[in-house]
Design a protein around this motif. Structure first.
Motif, short mmCIF file in Angstrom:
data_model
loop_
_atom_site.label_atom_id
_atom_site.label_comp_id
_atom_site.label_asym_id
_atom_site.label_seq_id
_atom_site.Cartn_x
_atom_site.Cartn_y
_atom_site.Cartn_z
N ALA A 73 13.90 -0.57 -5.14
CA ALA A 73 12.72 0.28 -4.91
C ALA A 73 11.45 -0.51 -5.17
N ASP A 74 11.53 -1.32 -6.27
CA ASP A 74 10.38 -2.15 -6.63
C ASP A 74 10.08 -3.16 -5.52
N GLU A 99 8.72 -1.46 -2.55
CA GLU A 99 7.31 -1.11 -2.74
C GLU A 99 6.43 -2.35 -2.55
N LYS A 100 6.93 -3.46 -3.14
CA LYS A 100 6.17 -4.71 -3.00
C LYS A 100 6.09 -5.12 -1.54
N LEU A 150 6.29 -3.15 0.96
CA LEU A 150 5.40 -2.21 1.62
C LEU A 150 3.93 -2.63 1.43
N ASN A 151 3.66 -2.99 0.15
CA ASN A 151 2.29 -3.45 -0.17
C ASN A 151 1.94 -4.69 0.62
N MET A 211 -3.73 4.61 -1.72
CA MET A 211 -3.06 4.95 -0.46
C MET A 211 -4.07 5.52 0.55
#
Lengths: 647, 96
Positions: A384-385, A388-389, A391-392, B1
């Motif tokens: 998940a981390d 998320e990274k 995604l960022n 966001m």
């Protein structure tokens, strides 16, 4: 019985492998003495590990360690992964599943690094086997399915079917009988189609087991009988023994002891022949059970004691318990309370131990599950981390791309503006230059037109004045008709000169009013002049000819036309004044693409070299030069004169 | 966001607007060039016409200069002849 069935699946993989292993080992050892290079040695050590694994796991591990050392030395990732995997197999065969798993996972990491898909699938298969051995069926299923995916994609059907068989066995253990049956049916169809009788017979035994769990004894018996037929064809004794044993067990459960006895005896016969110790003991145990049911304890007892030895040696706890349980009523029947007590105690103790072991296993399993879930949750959190990274990162990348696009668009916009501005400037510059030139030329034209207008006024005035002079002179002539002859002559001279001046003025105004002078215009003007000259000199014959070949579209500028006219005029005047000619000819002829004008008189002529050139001749030359024309004057005494002008 | 979304939207809108202006500038440039060429060719044709006129006028002026020289000489001669005739008349009248 269930465990026994499942064990068969894994025995097949190693069946027949031990044959000729010793020969191969001897051959490899001989070869090892001859080879010098590390690569060949490493390969031989690897092969020795593999062949020793079926004979002596300790020896296999010694060679495996050497092979690993060479693989590390050679820095060959593929070979290193293979040797680690081989060592893992040895540990697996030794029953050291933890070490085997560790080695398989090490090998898996290397193979993943070098993208060796086949190697990865093989290791998944092996790790699946380890989990199966530990009865961690879920994990085992995961690894089997991963391996199956590769083998199915690459159409390695034999291995894929073997895997399907194992997966079917897992489903059976998980009591998902329909699914298990589905896999076994697939296997059976494949083996039947490909004539793999031994594997088919084994699969049929597995199918029969599933049917038994489903309480469908009819189907189970059918499968087992078919398996017996198939096994007989290929002499697959282990499977044949199992099929007979299972069939006997079914009939025993159905209380058909005679038939059960018959099948179990066949099973014992085959297993004895095939030297399958544990399996044989198992059959004997079943037979003993039948004898016990029939009350024939004397036959049951030796069978049980015989089985007891084997199971003790092999440490098959559940079978031991069964033996103890069956021995108790036999000793009771024989009235041996000590033995009854002994086996009862053993049974209770073993049962307790078994229970404890099961408890430990369950605890260990739970612990493993807990640890696995914990790790999985950690992995999930990490994923998940990472997600998320990612995604960022993706978001930042998108923004960066957006900014780059923005910069590019701004650059294009700036360039377009710059180009537009530059273009405008250039256009304005050119336009302004042209406008400036236009203004200049317009002002010049205006000045010229003004000058011409003034001149026209002046000419009108001069014309009127000249006419007045002529009129006055003619009046005077009339008044002085009988007066001094010199005065009369002078008056005539002034009148003629003034008329000539008016004609000259008119000729020039005619030329000035024409933008272009055509050949016809020029011809008409010259005719007019000749006519006037003819009136003045009636004794001279004038001729004026224009060549028909000359283009009617031939035209001259006003200056050119005037110059031509003046040259002709001057030539005719000279002829009239000095030549005493009888005839004067003016001819317009075509001379290639030019106009040739000839003025010829048949007068007295002159010597061109000796005579002094007056203003008339010089003017003609000057005019010819002004309009880039050629002029030739040809004259001979008493042979006339001709002036030739080529325009 | 939300800030990111706003930022992305802002960039997209900005790019869109700039692309629109790019297209507008480009078409304007083409139109302007076309107009400019037309006006320039009109100017050139005017200039040519004026130049032709200038050429014709220059020729006329050449003829004019020549005529004026001639006229001057001729008028001078006429004057001289008249004066000469006057002298003759005066002389004859004196004798009478």
């Amino acid at each position: 019985m269930k465990r026994y069935f499942l064990a068969i699946l894994f025995v097949i993989g190693f069946h027949g492998f031990c044959q000729n292993s010793q020969k191969m080992i001897d051959s490899l050892k001989r070869e090892l003495k001859t080879v010098q290079d590390d690569k060949s040695k490493a390969k031989i050590f690897g092969d020795l590990t593999w062949y020793y694994s079926s004979i002596s796991t300790d020896s296999a591990l010694v060679y495996g360690e050497k092979a690993m050392q060479f693989a590390k030395k050679l820095n060959d990732s593929t070979f290193l992964a293979q040797t680690i995997s081989d060592n893992g197999v040895v540990y697996y065969l030794k029953g050291e599943f933890d070490t085997a798993e560790k080695l398989f996972k090490q090998s898996l990491a290397i193979r993943a690094k070098i993208h060796d898909s086949a190697g990865i699938a093989s290791l998944n298969y092996k790790i699946g086997n380890i989990f199966y051995k530990r009865t961690l069926l879920d994990s085992s299923m995961v690894y089997y399915l991963k391996a199956l995916g590769f083998y199915e994609r690459n159409k390695v059907v034999t291995v894929a079917n073997s895997l399907q068989s194992n997966i079917g066995a897992i489903y059976m253990a998980l009591k998902n009988y329909d699914k298990a049956l589905e896999y076994f049916n697939k296997n059976a169809t494949f083996f039947e189609d490909n004539g793999q009788q031994e594997l088919l017979s084994n699969t049929l035994v597995n199918k029969a087991s599933v049917y038994l769990y489903k309480k469908d004894t009819v189907q189970a018996i059918s499968c087992l009988k078919k398996s017996i037929e198939t096994s007989k064809q290929v002499n697959a004794y282990p499977t044949l023994g199992s099929a007979y044993n299972n069939l006997g067990s079914i009939y025993s459960d159905k209380k058909n002891y005679q038939l059960a006895k018959q099948y179990i005896l066949k099973s014992i016969e085959i297993r004895e022949k095939a030297n399958l110790g544990t399996e044989l003991a198992s059959s004997k145990l079943t037979l003993a059970g039948i004898y016990s049911e029939l009350g024939d304890f004397s036959k049951a007892k030796p069978l049980l004691l015989n089985s007891l030895k084997v199971f003790k040696n092999e440490n098959v706890t559940d079978k031991l318990l069964s033996v103890y349980l069956q021995l108790i009523p036999i000793y009771a029947y024989e009235s041996k309370p000590d033995s009854v007590s002994y086996y009862t105690n053993l049974y209770v103790k073993e049962q307790a131990l078994n229970l404890q072991e099961k408890m430990q296993n369950v605890t260990a399993e739970l612990e493993t599950k807990y640890q696995t879930e914990k790790k999985e949750s950690q992995i999930m959190a990490q994923r998940a981390d990472i997600a998320e990274k990612e995604l960022n990162l993706n978001r930042k990348n998108t923004q960066l791309i957006g900014l780059v696009v923005l910069v590019v668009v701004i650059a294009i916009f700036t360039f377009l503006i710059y180009k537009q501005q530059k273009l405008k400037n250039n256009q304005l510059k050119k336009e302004s230059q042209l406008k400036e030139a236009l203004i200049k030329i317009e002002s010049q034209n205006k000045l010229q037109e003004q000058r011409l207008r003034i001149s026209r006024d002046l000419h009108d005035n001069i014309g009127a004045q000249l006419t007045f002079i002529i009129s006055s002179v003619e009046n005077l002539q009339y008044g002085f008709k009988n007066a001094n002859e010199a005065v009369v002559n002078k008056l005539e001279s002034i009148s003629a000169f003034t008329k000539e001046t008016i004609f000259e003025l008119r000729d020039t105004i005619w030329a000035m009013n024409k933008n272009e002078i055509s050949l016809d215009d020029l011809g008409a003007r010259i005719s007019n002049f000749i006519e006037r000259a003819g009136l003045a000199s009636s004794s001279i014959e004038f001729q004026f000819n224009v060549d028909e070949q000359l283009s009617k579209e031939l035209s001259f500028s006003s200056v050119q036309g005037m110059n031509i006219y003046r040259i002709i005029q001057e030539a005719i005047n000279n002829a009239l004044k000095y030549a005493e000619a009888k005839s004067i000819k003016v001819q317009f002829q075509k001379d290639s693409d030019r106009l040739k004008i000839e003025i010829y008189d048949d007068g007295k002529g002159f010597d061109y070299n000796t005579v002094e050139h007056g203003n008339g001749l010089n003017n003609m030359k000057k005019r010819a030069i002004d309009m880039n024309a050629e002029i030739h004057v040809e004259s001979k005494i008493n042979l006339g004169t001709s002036v030739i002008l080529i325009v | 966001m939300e800030l990111n979304l706003f930022f992305n939207c802002f960039i997209i809108v900005l790019i869109g607007v700039l692309i629109f202006f790019n297209i507008k500038t480009y078409t304007d440039t083409i139109q302007s060039t076309k107009n400019s060429k037309q006006s320039y060719s009109k100017l050139v044709s005017d200039f040519m016409s004026e130049e032709k006129k200038h050429e014709i006028n220059s020729r006329s002026l050449i003829l004019l200069d020549e005529l004026h020289n001639n006229l001057f000489e001729r008028l001078f001669k006429i004057t001289r002849d008249i004066l000469s005739m006057q002298k003759i008349i005066m002389t004859s009248n004196k004798q009478i």
